[in-house]
Design an enzyme around this catalytic site. Structure first.
Site, short mmCIF file in Angstrom:
data_model
loop_
_atom_site.label_atom_id
_atom_site.label_comp_id
_atom_site.label_asym_id
_atom_site.label_seq_id
_atom_site.Cartn_x
_atom_site.Cartn_y
_atom_site.Cartn_z
N VAL A 120 0.76 -0.70 -0.02
CA VAL A 120 0.04 -0.12 -0.34
C VAL A 120 1.22 1.17 0.15
O VAL A 120 1.75 1.35 1.23
CB VAL A 120 -1.04 0.10 1.07
CG1 VAL A 120 -1.56 1.21 1.14
CG2 VAL A 120 -1.80 -1.22 0.68
N PRO A 121 1.47 1.55 -1.14
CA PRO A 121 2.48 2.56 -1.18
C PRO A 121 2.20 3.96 -1.03
O PRO A 121 2.10 5.23 -1.58
CB PRO A 121 2.58 2.65 -2.91
CG PRO A 121 1.58 2.66 -3.48
CD PRO A 121 0.26 1.81 -2.44
N CYS A 122 2.22 4.15 0.75
CA CYS A 122 2.12 5.62 0.99
C CYS A 122 3.27 6.48 0.69
O CYS A 122 3.58 7.43 0.51
CB CYS A 122 2.09 5.14 2.80
SG CYS A 122 3.78 4.44 3.68
N HIS A 123 4.59 5.60 0.08
CA HIS A 123 5.48 6.15 -0.02
C HIS A 123 4.95 7.09 -1.25
O HIS A 123 6.43 8.19 -1.59
CB HIS A 123 6.78 5.10 0.02
CG HIS A 123 6.95 4.07 -1.16
ND1 HIS A 123 6.03 2.93 -1.09
CD2 HIS A 123 6.92 4.38 -2.53
CE1 HIS A 123 6.20 2.56 -2.63
NE2 HIS A 123 7.03 3.22 -2.91
N ARG A 124 4.99 6.79 -2.21
CA ARG A 124 4.51 7.31 -3.62
C ARG A 124 3.54 9.04 -2.75
O ARG A 124 3.63 9.00 -3.85
CB ARG A 124 3.77 6.77 -4.11
CG ARG A 124 4.20 5.36 -4.80
CD ARG A 124 3.69 4.75 -5.94
NE ARG A 124 4.02 3.52 -5.71
CZ ARG A 124 3.68 1.88 -6.32
NH1 ARG A 124 2.43 2.22 -6.71
NH2 ARG A 124 4.58 1.49 -6.40
#
Length: 157
Positions: A120-124
């Site tokens: 779940v790409p919260c780094h994006r």
């Protein structure tokens, strides 16, 4: 019962946890939980896909997930799943996309509480003017993940 597996990655040890054949956590290894270490089909699949991601071979994850949070958090996390590999969105854009245009800070808090990092790409999610702000795993790791995707995204074109 909740099971976990610990894997070695370029950003350090990561633990993957599953409950009832669904991934519930991916995070830096933590002694805060008492999950039983065990190899399961789902944990092995998650390990395989994460290692492929770090090798630049995987752009999308195909894992059974169980997002556990408030309705708002789950809405944010589901929106994060729509951000394509190699792209970013701002906190404000996510807020607008979930029809809460004034909730950029709340989106930031939901990101901070994301239990399934990387997949779940919260780094994006970045701040305005492409500024790196906040990441539960650390800004150095956020930068690493963004650089990894940027490099491999260009190689795909």
């Amino acid at each position: 019962m909740i099971y976990k597996k610990i894997i070695e990655t370029p950003i350090g040890k990561i633990y993957i946890a599953e409950e009832n054949n669904k991934i519930i956590e991916i995070n830096l290894d933590s002694k805060k939980n008492n999950y039983e270490i065990k190899n399961t089909k789902v944990l092995n699949l998650a390990e395989k896909q994460l290692l492929e991601y770090f090798e630049g071979k995987r752009k999308k994850f195909n894992l059974p997930l169980k997002l556990k949070g408030t309705p708002f958090q789950e809405k944010v996390w589901n929106e994060l799943l729509k951000i394509p590999y190699g792209e970013t969105r701002t906190y404000g854009e996510i807020a607008k996309n979930i029809e809460k245009p004034k909730a950029a800070r709340a989106v930031g808090m939901a990101n901070h509480n994301n239990p399934i990092s990387i997949v779940v790409p919260c780094h994006r999610v970045i701040g305005v003017n492409n500024k790196l702000v906040g990441y539960g795993l650390g800004l150095d790791k956020k930068q690493y993940l963004l650089d990894l995707e940027k490099k491999n995204f260009k190689e795909c074109l």
